[in-house]
Design an enzyme around this catalytic site. Sequence first.
Site: not given
Ligand SMILES: NC(=O)c1ccc[n+]([C@@H]2O[C@H](COP(=O)([O-])OP(=O)(O)OC[C@H]3O[C@@H](n4cnc5c(N)ncnc54)[C@H](O)[C@@H]3O)[C@@H](O)[C@H]2O)c1
Length: 392
Positions: A158, A170
């Site tokens: 994205k 991002k």
């Molecule tokens: N899941 C997807 O489909 C996907 C796709 C593309 C990119 N991403 C990227 O991957 C990364 C992780 O995604 P995910 O799917 O594991 O998400 P998730 O929500 O499972 O994990 C994110 C973690 O970050 C923690 N977090 C959030 N804000 C925080 C803060 N201020 N301080 C400390 N910890 C914090 C949350 O508690 C959570 O445990 C993100 O950057 C997301 O944009 C995910």
Amino acid sequence: MLMGDISVAELLGRDTEPVYGPEAHGIIKDATVLVTGAGGSIGSEIGRQLRCLGAGNIVYVDNNEYNLYLLERELRGTAALTDDSIVLADVQNLNALSKVLADHRPELVFHAAAVKHLPLLERSPAIAILTNVLGTCNVASASAAHGVKRLVNVSTDKAANPTSILGMTKRLAEIVVRHFASREMLVASVRFGNVFNSRGSFVETFAWQIASGIPVTITDPAMTRYFMTIPQAAGLLIEAAVMANGGDTFILDMGESYSIVNLLQRYVTLSGAQKPKIVFTGARQGEKLHEQLFDGREVAHCTQHPAISRVTVSDGVSLQEIERLCLDAHHEVDFGVLRADLERLVAGDQDLRGRTSPRRYQRRPIRLHRLTRPRPPLGWRRPAPVTVGAEA
Ligand SMILES: NC(=O)c1ccc[n+]([C@@H]2O[C@H](COP(=O)([O-])OP(=O)(O)OC[C@H]3O[C@@H](n4cnc5c(N)ncnc54)[C@H](O)[C@@H]3O)[C@@H](O)[C@H]2O)c1
């Protein structure tokens, strides 16, 4: 597994093996590694793969207590939460992060903490900016200050031609980490497509809708997305740590993008579930019908890994501009103004792209530490000290 015996590989109809190569062992074995967002879908899988690769010490940072509780239960079969390597800290707080880095002195940092739900962030841009932009800046700055050798930032598709608050924050995070690349600290970002079966993913939603016997909601019949698995995503991040340099963004070849409707139909066939009713709800603000992996003007280069390409993001937005944006978000400046600021910064970056020469290994001064101390509201007076009993 998603439900019953269906594997993600069956559903996607392609290989879903992790992607890191033999050099990953060399940099991970016996190293101290810090993972932010360590209790999340991707962060916890990075932890698993790091343990398989023989990391010496892993420091798990998250701001969500329950996610840390689940993590420790998985790690130790208990949840005493007394282990110093499991840290409750918010990436928005530079002082807290600096302390963790000073205490543990990691050589590698994987930054996966973020907020990621596109429609929610459209209505809460300040939280998106403070977590995704300021948080990344804090992680990068504390890492640079405490001798981290390699920093890997998790991004998303994205961020290519971003149209949403999520994508724009991002994109800025990719630019931020690039500013911190130096000879001492190699830096990389990694853009993912949708990560299959991650927490809160739409596959989780439609599996639940089917199991509950209610209609499956899809935004648009033409919607497509790129997909990868959680192990692939974590493996790609580890491989990006090997290839990290002056802040380039690495992108996995995820094959063709999938039609969401076709994917649902395949899921129904494989699971033997009854064909559900589908309700099309319409694309939401900021949401694209088709994701892109690269911006129009980005040139993809090959890497040593056959399935990974590399693009150089421009550094057309200064850390000073990013600092102003974060200050505005911190002061909860009007929602519309924040969105306009984000659009202006990202548009400026796109105008400059192609004209800027890569400025590798150049560190800029940063002043974001001002943001770590929350400002009291206007009219606030320090309360007189009171004596209280023990907290409940
Ligand atoms: N899941 C997807 O489909 C996907 C796709 C593309 C990119 N991403 C990227 O991957 C990364 C992780 O995604 P995910 O799917 O594991 O998400 P998730 O929500 O499972 O994990 C994110 C973690 O970050 C923690 N977090 C959030 N804000 C925080 C803060 N201020 N301080 C400390 N910890 C914090 C949350 O508690 C959570 O445990 C993100 O950057 C997301 O944009 C995910």
